[in-house]
Design an enzyme around this catalytic site. Structure first.
Site, mmCIF file in Angstrom:
data_model
loop_
_atom_site.group_PDB
_atom_site.id
_atom_site.type_symbol
_atom_site.label_atom_id
_atom_site.label_comp_id
_atom_site.label_asym_id
_atom_site.label_seq_id
_atom_site.Cartn_x
_atom_site.Cartn_y
_atom_site.Cartn_z
ATOM 1 N N CYS A 57 0.854 -1.184 0.000
ATOM 2 C CA CYS A 57 0.000 0.000 0.000
ATOM 3 C C CYS A 57 0.884 1.227 0.000
ATOM 4 O O CYS A 57 1.527 1.537 1.000
ATOM 5 C CB CYS A 57 -0.926 -0.006 1.217
ATOM 6 S SG CYS A 57 -1.979 1.456 1.253
ATOM 7 N N GLY A 58 0.920 1.935 -1.123
ATOM 8 C CA GLY A 58 1.802 3.092 -1.251
ATOM 9 C C GLY A 58 1.373 4.279 -0.402
ATOM 10 O O GLY A 58 2.213 4.968 0.179
ATOM 11 N N HIS A 59 0.063 4.539 -0.330
ATOM 12 C CA HIS A 59 -0.361 5.679 0.493
ATOM 13 C C HIS A 59 -0.010 5.420 1.953
ATOM 14 O O HIS A 59 0.338 6.344 2.691
ATOM 15 C CB HIS A 59 -1.859 5.960 0.304
ATOM 16 C CG HIS A 59 -2.765 5.317 1.304
ATOM 17 N ND1 HIS A 59 -3.290 4.046 1.152
ATOM 18 C CD2 HIS A 59 -3.235 5.773 2.502
ATOM 19 C CE1 HIS A 59 -4.047 3.755 2.199
ATOM 20 N NE2 HIS A 59 -4.037 4.782 3.028
ATOM 21 N N ASP A 93 -10.340 3.957 -3.371
ATOM 22 C CA ASP A 93 -9.179 4.692 -2.889
ATOM 23 C C ASP A 93 -9.379 6.172 -3.176
ATOM 24 O O ASP A 93 -9.649 6.573 -4.312
ATOM 25 C CB ASP A 93 -7.912 4.185 -3.581
ATOM 26 C CG ASP A 93 -6.644 4.586 -2.838
ATOM 27 O OD1 ASP A 93 -6.620 5.677 -2.248
ATOM 28 O OD2 ASP A 93 -5.677 3.809 -2.868
ATOM 29 N N GLY A 111 -0.778 4.482 -4.339
ATOM 30 C CA GLY A 111 0.671 4.376 -4.501
ATOM 31 C C GLY A 111 1.123 3.119 -5.204
ATOM 32 O O GLY A 111 1.949 3.163 -6.125
ATOM 33 N N SER A 112 0.576 1.963 -4.804
ATOM 34 C CA SER A 112 0.942 0.723 -5.495
ATOM 35 C C SER A 112 0.339 0.697 -6.895
ATOM 36 O O SER A 112 0.900 0.071 -7.803
ATOM 37 C CB SER A 112 0.488 -0.496 -4.684
ATOM 38 O OG SER A 112 -0.902 -0.437 -4.415
#
Length: 344
Positions: A97-99, A259, A264-265
């Protein structure tokens, strides 16, 4: 008046709440029992099999909501990691999870999980289920700022895959990996606009694609079967070729969860896909907008490498996270809804 916890029985769950581009992150600081396992992936399985009631308590109503997202900090087996993390959402446990990485980078510096912060940037090594992710947190005069991170190897899994989507007929999708697998489709295929159409219509289209791909396409990952599942579908504005103009998308993942950030991902996977198609080159930066909120991340491919038989890239994603509060949650024994619920 200083607020105190009301009289209650049982333990407490303490969290720090943040958001990145509008997407919430509930970081669980204390209250969980030991998460057993000799690796982050085994800890993920243990949490899923033995502690899932606590995910529901914190993600579901009345303490959370349908689109809540969480991060449980655990120990890493990697000596270079400052922390490891399990990602929680309305359906279960993600692999990347990028965020959350952006928020956790700032959190790790502010809460002294990194002992000696450095200016102008402090490196935070975050062990995610998909692998070690390196975050770099702006740090000046004791204050944290923006965060960028370097992804695990990201790659295009398959392009121009035809799937039969209920209600829409045959749809051509691309599938790409950025720590999690996503299907990508231009929203115009459904007569939709990712920034203007009703969220409900975007969710319905993306969910139909996700169901079709899961049923008709077998995924695999070179390093672990735990990573070989479709996380969701990202609808785009179709502007994939490199440009100084931003490109927008909206991600629908897990159990039709939306989202609020550019994802991010998802940005990682989309950059890898654009690189695979020859639409961008190394170190060309793009700005990615969230169709839901208009918030933005930047993304660029910075290094080519192999991941099994795939030509992969390391992607740098950058954004900002902000604190929204700190909470201490309790569960009263007589509360029939103490384990949480969701309205769909």
């Amino acid at each position: 008046m200083e607020l105190q916890l009301p009289p209650h029985e049982g333990g407490e769950l303490c969290v720090v709440d943040m958001h990145t581009g509008g997407e919430p992150l509930r970081i669980i600081v204390s209250g969980y029992p030991e998460v057993k396992g000799d690796s982050v992936l085994s800890k993920r399985r243990y949490a899923r099999d033995h502690l899932d009631h606590l995910r529901r308590v914190l993600m579901f109503e009345p303490r959370g909501h349908y689109d809540m997202y969480g991060a449980l900090v655990v120990d890493s087996e990697l000596p270079d990691a400052h922390l490891a993390v399990l990602f929680l959402h309305n359906e279960g446990y993600s692999t990347m999870c990028g965020h959350a990485v952006i928020a956790l980078g700032r959190f790790a510096v502010d809460y002294r999980l990194v002992k000696d912060p450095q200016s102008p940037e402090t490196q935070v090594n975050i062990h995610c289920p998909c692998g070690l992710v390196k975050a770099f947190v702006e740090y000046t005069d004791g204050r944290t700022g923006g965060v960028r991170f370097l992804s695990v190897p990201a790659f295009a899994f398959a392009t121009d895959v035809a799937v039969a989507v209920e209600g829409f007929g045959e749809v051509t999708v691309d599938i790409s990996y950025g720590g999690a697998f996503y299907a990508f489709v231009d929203a115009q295929r459904f007569g939709l606009d990712v920034t203007k159409s009703r969220t409900r219509d975007l969710v319905d289209a993306a969910t139909a694609v996700t169901k079709a791909v899961k049923a008709q396409v077998t995924l695999h990952h070179p390093t672990s079967d735990d990573l070989a599942f479709l996380y969701g579908t990202i609808l785009t504005d179709g502007k994939d070729e490199h440009s100084a103009e931003p490109t927008a998308n909206i991600c629908v993942f897990a159990e039709a969860q939306v989202d609020r950030s550019p994802t991010g991902s998802g940005v990682t996977a989309r950059v890898a896909l654009q690189y695979h198609k020859g639409l961008i080159r190394l170190n060309q930066t793009r700005t990615f907008l969230s169709g839901a909120t208009g918030s933005w991340f930047t993304g660029r491919a910075v290094q080519e490498m192999a991941c099994g038989d795939f030509r992969a890239v390391v992607v740098e994603v950058a954004g900002r996270a902000f604190y929204t509060g700190v909470s201490r949650f309790v569960q009263e024994p007589e509360d029939e809804l103490k384990h949480g619920f969701l309205l769909k």
